[in-house]
Scaffold this active site. Structure first.
Site, PDB file in Angstrom:
ATOM      1  N   GLU A   1       0.795  -1.224   0.000  1.00 44.07           N
ATOM      2  CA  GLU A   1       0.000   0.000   0.000  1.00 44.07           C
ATOM      3  C   GLU A   1       0.832   1.281   0.000  1.00 44.07           C
ATOM      4  O   GLU A   1       0.427   2.290  -0.589  1.00 44.07           O
ATOM      5  CB  GLU A   1      -0.963  -0.007   1.194  1.00 44.07           C
ATOM      6  CG  GLU A   1      -2.100  -0.993   1.076  1.00 44.07           C
ATOM      7  CD  GLU A   1      -1.722  -2.423   1.442  1.00 44.07           C
ATOM      8  OE1 GLU A   1      -2.563  -3.324   1.288  1.00 44.07           O
ATOM      9  OE2 GLU A   1      -0.561  -2.632   1.888  1.00 44.07           O
TER      10      GLU A   1
ATOM     11  N   HIS B   1     -14.790  -0.772   1.918  1.00 39.43           N
ATOM     12  CA  HIS B   1     -14.820  -1.589   3.139  1.00 39.43           C
ATOM     13  C   HIS B   1     -14.496  -0.767   4.378  1.00 39.43           C
ATOM     14  O   HIS B   1     -13.677  -1.142   5.210  1.00 39.43           O
ATOM     15  CB  HIS B   1     -13.857  -2.773   3.024  1.00 39.43           C
ATOM     16  CG  HIS B   1     -14.249  -3.788   1.995  1.00 39.43           C
ATOM     17  ND1 HIS B   1     -14.312  -3.484   0.654  1.00 39.43           N
ATOM     18  CD2 HIS B   1     -14.597  -5.088   2.112  1.00 39.43           C
ATOM     19  CE1 HIS B   1     -14.679  -4.554  -0.028  1.00 39.43           C
ATOM     20  NE2 HIS B   1     -14.875  -5.539   0.834  1.00 39.43           N
TER      21      HIS B   1
ATOM     22  N   ASP C   1     -14.833 -10.140   8.268  1.00 43.76           N
ATOM     23  CA  ASP C   1     -13.376  -9.966   8.241  1.00 43.76           C
ATOM     24  C   ASP C   1     -12.826  -9.499   9.585  1.00 43.76           C
ATOM     25  O   ASP C   1     -11.629  -9.619   9.838  1.00 43.76           O
ATOM     26  CB  ASP C   1     -12.982  -8.967   7.148  1.00 43.76           C
ATOM     27  CG  ASP C   1     -13.144  -9.553   5.758  1.00 43.76           C
ATOM     28  OD1 ASP C   1     -13.383 -10.763   5.648  1.00 43.76           O
ATOM     29  OD2 ASP C   1     -13.050  -8.791   4.782  1.00 43.76           O
TER      30      ASP C   1
END
Length: 311
Positions: free
Chosen positions: A57, A108, A116
């Protein structure tokens, strides 16, 4: 009027394709989550303008920054937890410090990531993003608002963070809706209390209002899709009318929409504000609807809480 539910992630993917057809400078980057973020739609249509950076990321953000320096308009996507958390330093020092034209569309966000669990449930992302200078922070409430927010981001010169829900959301707005980065929207006028919300909790707040109305409580509902820059004028005017404010968000009560409203009102029109969100706790694994109820964010729990506060 709330109608059918739609995937806001799918709307994001569709809008990217639409933008890509009219602007060749639009490029899209993802961190190996294109099926989940729905950037796969852009990848299929424009494979030469799509970059899967992988599960890296920090590299995702700095690569986007480099592309922005060449005149491209990068849209960067991954889960909100990893976009805002793992890559925070790169967003601050590389993108925002240089005021680069990078759009971070993170999916999300919030407790509704569901099964999750806590490691993937971003409950701090709005706090992290709005604290960075030059960053615009947007939390759309349905498919139409998501589409218009993404189009705004493409036209705006500078960093933008858009939080996109995992869950399908009911339609609240139609084609007559006009997104304005400088304006909150009064969904319903009322006189007893001001309810300020955005994102997934807008639909829950609208349903909650039906319960409150049956109890004789007149609530004013304000949708605040843009947490930064905050439309202080609309919020202050409503607070002056009701003298009682409740903020509702799928985010920690620390640093998000509720904090932004408190910061505003404490300086401009001091009034009692109660924040409803996750109370300085991590999330947990579970069904999204059950988690919304557990954390007091569905319509029934909100109505129960608000009624108690008024009493």
């Amino acid at each position: 009027m709330i109608r059918e539910c739609k995937s806001v992630r799918n709307e994001y993917g569709k809008t990217l394709v639409e933008l890509g057809k009219v602007n060749k400078n639009i490029v899209v980057l993802d961190a190996d989550l294109s099926c989940s973020t729905q950037t796969k739609q852009f990848a299929k249509e424009f494979p030469q303008r799509f970059f899967n950076v992988g599960i890296a990321e920090q590299d995702l953000m700095t690569t986007a920054a480099g592309l922005a320096c060449t005149g491209k308009i990068p849209f960067v996507s991954t889960f909100a937890m990893f976009a805002s958390g793992r890559a925070w330093e790169q967003i601050r020092n590389t993108i925002c410090y240089s005021n680069l034209n990078v759009k971070i569309a993170a999916t999300h966000g919030g407790i509704t990531v569901g099964e999750d669990g806590a490691s993937h449930q971003a409950l701090e992302d709005i706090s992290l993003m709005r604290s960075i200078p030059n960053m615009v922070v947007i939390v759309p409430a349905d498919a139409e608002e998501t589409k218009q927010a993404v189009k705004f981001a493409a036209s705006y010169k500078g960093p933008v963070y858009i939080r996109i829900a995992r869950t399908n959301l009911p339609d609240i707005f139609d084609g007559n809706y006009v997104f304005d980065v400088n304006k909150a929207r009064i969904i319903k006028e009322g006189k007893d209390i001001t309810l300020i919300t955005n994102g997934e909790t807008l639909a829950e707040t609208i349903d909650c209002d039906k319960i409150l109305s049956d109890k004789g409580i007149s609530a004013e509902i304000i949708n605040v899709p843009v947490v930064k820059p905050l439309d202080g004028k609309t919020i202050i005017k409503s607070a002056q009318k009701t003298n009682s404010v409740i903020t509702i968000e799928n985010h920690s009560v620390i640093g998000g929409l509720g904090s932004a409203v408190c910061e505003l009102l404490s300086g401009e029109y001091p009034v009692k504000v109660h924040r409803i969100g996750t109370n300085d706790k991590f999330g947990q694994s579970g069904n999204a609807k059950e988690l919304m109820a557990f954390y007091g964010l569905n319509a029934e729990k909100l109505a129960e809480k608000i009624t108690g506060l008024i009493k």
